[in-house]
Design an enzyme around this catalytic site. Structure first.
Site, PDB file in Angstrom:
ATOM      1  N   HIS A 102       0.781  -1.158  -0.045  1.00  0.00           N
ATOM      2  CA  HIS A 102       0.092  -0.016  -0.054  1.00  0.00           C
ATOM      3  C   HIS A 102       0.876   1.324  -0.141  1.00  0.00           C
ATOM      4  CE1 HIS A 102       0.596  -1.192   4.401  1.00  0.00           C
ATOM      5  NE2 HIS A 102       0.899   0.079   4.458  1.00  0.00           N
ATOM      6  N   HIS A 104       0.569   5.182   1.040  1.00  0.00           N
ATOM      7  CA  HIS A 104      -0.021   6.248   1.924  1.00  0.00           C
ATOM      8  C   HIS A 104       0.016   7.571   1.159  1.00  0.00           C
ATOM      9  CE1 HIS A 104       0.466   3.989   6.110  1.00  0.00           C
ATOM     10  NE2 HIS A 104       1.375   3.485   5.358  1.00  0.00           N
TER      11      HIS A 104
HETATM   12  P1  5GP Z   1       1.924   0.739   7.420  1.00  0.00           P
HETATM   13  O1  5GP Z   1       2.544   0.620   8.589  1.00  0.00           O
HETATM   14  O2  5GP Z   1       1.646  -1.001   6.947  1.00  0.00           O
HETATM   15  O3  5GP Z   1       2.544   1.188   6.296  1.00  0.00           O
HETATM   16  O4  5GP Z   1       0.389   1.016   7.332  1.00  0.00           O
HETATM   17  C1  5GP Z   1      -0.516   0.559   7.821  1.00  0.00           C
HETATM   18  C2  5GP Z   1      -1.894   1.473   7.750  1.00  0.00           C
HETATM   19  O5  5GP Z   1      -3.205   0.717   7.756  1.00  0.00           O
HETATM   20  C3  5GP Z   1      -1.775   2.264   8.958  1.00  0.00           C
HETATM   21  O6  5GP Z   1      -1.673   3.700   8.682  1.00  0.00           O
HETATM   22  C4  5GP Z   1      -3.151   1.883   9.738  1.00  0.00           C
HETATM   23  O7  5GP Z   1      -3.761   3.356  10.138  1.00  0.00           O
HETATM   24  C5  5GP Z   1      -3.984   1.534   8.518  1.00  0.00           C
HETATM   25  N1  5GP Z   1      -4.861   0.474   9.013  1.00  0.00           N
HETATM   26  C6  5GP Z   1      -4.882  -0.573   9.629  1.00  0.00           C
HETATM   27  N2  5GP Z   1      -6.026  -1.131   9.895  1.00  0.00           N
HETATM   28  C7  5GP Z   1      -6.661  -0.707   9.180  1.00  0.00           C
HETATM   29  C8  5GP Z   1      -8.116  -1.071   8.687  1.00  0.00           C
HETATM   30  O8  5GP Z   1      -8.759  -1.995   9.166  1.00  0.00           O
HETATM   31  N3  5GP Z   1      -8.753  -0.207   7.801  1.00  0.00           N
HETATM   32  C9  5GP Z   1      -8.134   0.842   7.330  1.00  0.00           C
HETATM   33  N4  5GP Z   1      -8.704   1.446   6.300  1.00  0.00           N
HETATM   34  N5  5GP Z   1      -6.955   1.109   7.531  1.00  0.00           N
HETATM   35  C10 5GP Z   1      -6.299   0.265   8.500  1.00  0.00           C
END
Ligand code: 5GP
Length: 140
Positions: A102, A104
């Site tokens: 993903h 951001h």
């Molecule tokens: P990472 O640290 O893997 O780059 O970011 C994962 C992101 O996913 C975080 O910003 C977190 O807030 C978001 N996130 C975690 N669980 C969920 C969820 O159930 N739904 C959504 N829409 N975002 C999520």
């Protein structure tokens, strides 16, 4: 490192968990981050399974980056942001917490700080409002 088909974003893609969707096409989906670091914090993901950028099929990246650009422009317009920060983490040591690739999309403006990564769960009515603003920018 392998891909877990039950990660939260895979479940969102299968419709098992709801999300505040802002954009979808054949290859990608974009929705609001539930713990936004800034108002308008949006995630863009490929439909094709990959744990992160390191194991992604390069053929999926063109469509994904096109969606990142589309959504980034809409978020900037919807939130009147001076700039857009695009972030992408690979593996826990680099800050990754959800193991489906993903990007951001974070609106930034001078003097406005970011809230912590994986901080507080946002109010769902507010996320719905923000998603509607971004969808309107995409349609406009
Ligand atoms: P990472 O640290 O893997 O780059 O970011 C994962 C992101 O996913 C975080 O910003 C977190 O807030 C978001 N996130 C975690 N669980 C969920 C969820 O159930 N739904 C959504 N829409 N975002 C999520």
């Amino acid at each position: 490192m392998s891909y877990d088909t039950n990660n939260i974003f895979a479940r969102i893609l299968r419709g098992e968990i709801p999300c505040h969707k802002v954009y979808e096409d054949e290859h990608t989906l974009a929705f609001m981050d539930v713990m936004p670091q800034a108002d308008g914090h949006t995630l863009v993901i490929p439909k094709m399974p990959s744990r992160n950028l390191l194991d992604a099929d390069p053929k999926a990246l063109g469509a994904l980056m096109a969606s990142v650009q589309t959504v980034a422009n809409a978020v900037q317009q919807a939130f009147g942001a001076e700039g857009i920060l695009v972030q992408q983490f690979n593996e826990p040591a680099a800050g990754q917490t959800v193991f489906h690739l993903h990007f951001h999309i974070l609106p930034r403006s001078t003097g406005v700080g970011l809230r912590p990564h994986t901080g507080k769960m946002a109010d769902h009515a507010l996320l719905a409002e923000h998603a509607a603003k971004i969808r309107a920018a995409l349609e406009g």
